[in-house]
Design an enzyme around this catalytic site. Structure first.
Site, mmCIF file in Angstrom:
data_model
loop_
_atom_site.group_PDB
_atom_site.id
_atom_site.type_symbol
_atom_site.label_atom_id
_atom_site.label_comp_id
_atom_site.label_asym_id
_atom_site.label_seq_id
_atom_site.Cartn_x
_atom_site.Cartn_y
_atom_site.Cartn_z
ATOM 1 N N ASP A 63 46.233 -6.402 -13.027
ATOM 2 C CA ASP A 63 45.510 -5.669 -11.985
ATOM 3 C C ASP A 63 46.421 -5.205 -10.850
ATOM 4 O OD1 ASP A 63 42.843 -5.415 -12.790
ATOM 5 O OD2 ASP A 63 42.293 -7.418 -12.068
ATOM 6 N N ARG A 88 44.542 -13.055 -9.690
ATOM 7 C CA ARG A 88 45.316 -12.063 -8.927
ATOM 8 C C ARG A 88 46.195 -12.699 -7.852
ATOM 9 N NH1 ARG A 88 42.526 -6.489 -7.446
ATOM 10 N NH2 ARG A 88 44.750 -6.045 -7.309
ATOM 11 N N ARG A 134 34.049 -10.081 -2.144
ATOM 12 C CA ARG A 134 35.449 -10.494 -2.140
ATOM 13 C C ARG A 134 35.887 -11.038 -0.767
ATOM 14 N NH1 ARG A 134 38.232 -8.374 -6.672
ATOM 15 N NH2 ARG A 134 36.774 -8.441 -8.406
ATOM 16 N N HIS A 163 33.964 -3.949 -3.792
ATOM 17 C CA HIS A 163 34.913 -3.739 -2.698
ATOM 18 C C HIS A 163 34.374 -2.594 -1.838
ATOM 19 C CE1 HIS A 163 38.793 -5.333 -4.858
ATOM 20 N NE2 HIS A 163 38.484 -6.164 -3.875
ATOM 21 N N CYS A 257 41.838 2.712 -5.205
ATOM 22 C CA CYS A 257 42.359 1.381 -5.562
ATOM 23 C C CYS A 257 43.848 1.424 -5.894
ATOM 24 C CB CYS A 257 41.621 0.824 -6.777
ATOM 25 S SG CYS A 257 39.864 0.619 -6.563
HETATM 26 N N1 ARG Z 1 40.169 -5.506 -11.535
HETATM 27 C C1 ARG Z 1 40.423 -5.407 -10.130
HETATM 28 C C2 ARG Z 1 39.633 -6.463 -9.407
HETATM 29 O O1 ARG Z 1 38.514 -6.701 -9.775
HETATM 30 C C3 ARG Z 1 40.102 -4.044 -9.627
HETATM 31 C C4 ARG Z 1 40.468 -3.821 -8.195
HETATM 32 C C5 ARG Z 1 40.055 -2.490 -7.674
HETATM 33 N N2 ARG Z 1 40.595 -2.252 -6.408
HETATM 34 C C6 ARG Z 1 39.954 -1.734 -5.346
HETATM 35 N N3 ARG Z 1 40.623 -1.455 -4.286
HETATM 36 N N4 ARG Z 1 38.655 -1.600 -5.360
HETATM 37 O O2 ARG Z 1 40.101 -7.081 -8.481
#
Ligand code: ARG
Length: 264
Positions: A63, A88, A134, A163, A257
């Site tokens: 990612d 991550r 998040r 997000h 992203c």
């Molecule tokens: N797979 C990543 C996650 O879920 C995607 C992140 C996407 N980034 C963003 N800025 N929305 O963390």
């Protein structure tokens, strides 16, 4: 005005785990297709005259292409991410090192869960801050103290838009666009009050990640499928540019992203 962005080539792109509703590890993904689409985005941004810096991708961090999540970078100061999910968390070290080597004056990791520009969008006057999936709301206070700008907290309620940058884009000139139903009723009221003239996205455009857009104040790069939003942007005098990032969307990310704005 040329802007500066940080991007990360998706050399190790894959969907091997699921931390948002878009990610299905059983569905095949192609690193080659992802890389070709990413290259198209890179060329578009460079073609607009912007300066793109690159951070070296790290193996086993699929990612990492989503550079927006690496930090918040304003006024030469960088607050580096603290990821919610263990998959991550090792990206943080790479961003800390990148900002230190690049000579930024103040660089540290966030104390509270903070997914960088994924959840924190700078308007030039204030920072719009997402929570709900998040980044934690304690991170909003930390961001206010670290950067010294007012922070407007917004609560996300639809897991597809986990997000802030999947549900809202800052266009510049005091304008934003967003998908109202991604926000709690209280946050919708805050947005209507602060941005009465915002462009409101339809479900169909939000569902193809149309709000995951990058604006330089005139050009707006957004997913090609978001044709309704592109028309609305044109009406307002913006120049929409469609980008095909459908492969990366399998991981739940698109244009915004992939880019972290560097305001040094
Ligand atoms: N797979 C990543 C996650 O879920 C995607 C992140 C996407 N980034 C963003 N800025 N929305 O963390």
């Amino acid at each position: 005005m040329p802007r500066r962005y940080l991007m990360c080539r998706p050399l190790y792109f894959d969907v091997t785990y699921s931390i948002n509703p878009w990610m299905d590890p059983d569905r095949p993904t192609s690193m080659q297709t992802g890389l070709a689409q990413w290259k198209g985005l890179f060329d578009t941004i460079v073609g607009l005259g912007h300066d793109v810096r690159l951070i070296e991708p790290v193996p086993a961090l699929p990612d990492m292409v989503f550079a927006a999540n690496g930090a918040i970078a304003v006024d030469g100061k960088a607050l580096v991410a603290r990821f919610r999910h263990p998959q991550r968390k090792h990206e943080t070290a790479a961003y800390l090192e990148w900002f230190r080597l690049a000579g930024w004056s103040t660089v540290r990791q966030a104390e509270y869960v903070n997914e960088g520009e994924g959840d924190f969008l700078f308007t030039g006057e204030e920072i719009l801050a997402g929570t709900g999936f998040r980044s934690e709301s304690r991170a909003h206070d930390e961001v206010r103290e670290f950067f010294g700008y007012p922070v407007i907290g917004l609560t996300l309620v639809d897991p597809r838009f986990y997000h802030l940058d999947t549900a809202l884009a800052v266009l510049g000139n005091g304008e934003i666009m967003y998908y109202p139903r991604a926000f709690s009723a209280q946050s919708r009221a805050v947005l209507t009050d602060r941005f009465p003239d915002a462009i409101l996205a339809e479900e169909a455009d939000a569902a193809v990640f149309g709000l995951n857009a990058l604006s330089d104040g005139r050009n707006v790069v957004l997913p090609r499928a978001a044709t309704g939003l592109a028309a609305r942007l044109r009406e307002r005098g913006y120049h929409p540019i469609g980008a095909d990032l459908t492969e990366l969307l399998k991981a739940g990310g698109s244009v915004k992203c992939c880019t972290l704005e560097l305001r040094d």
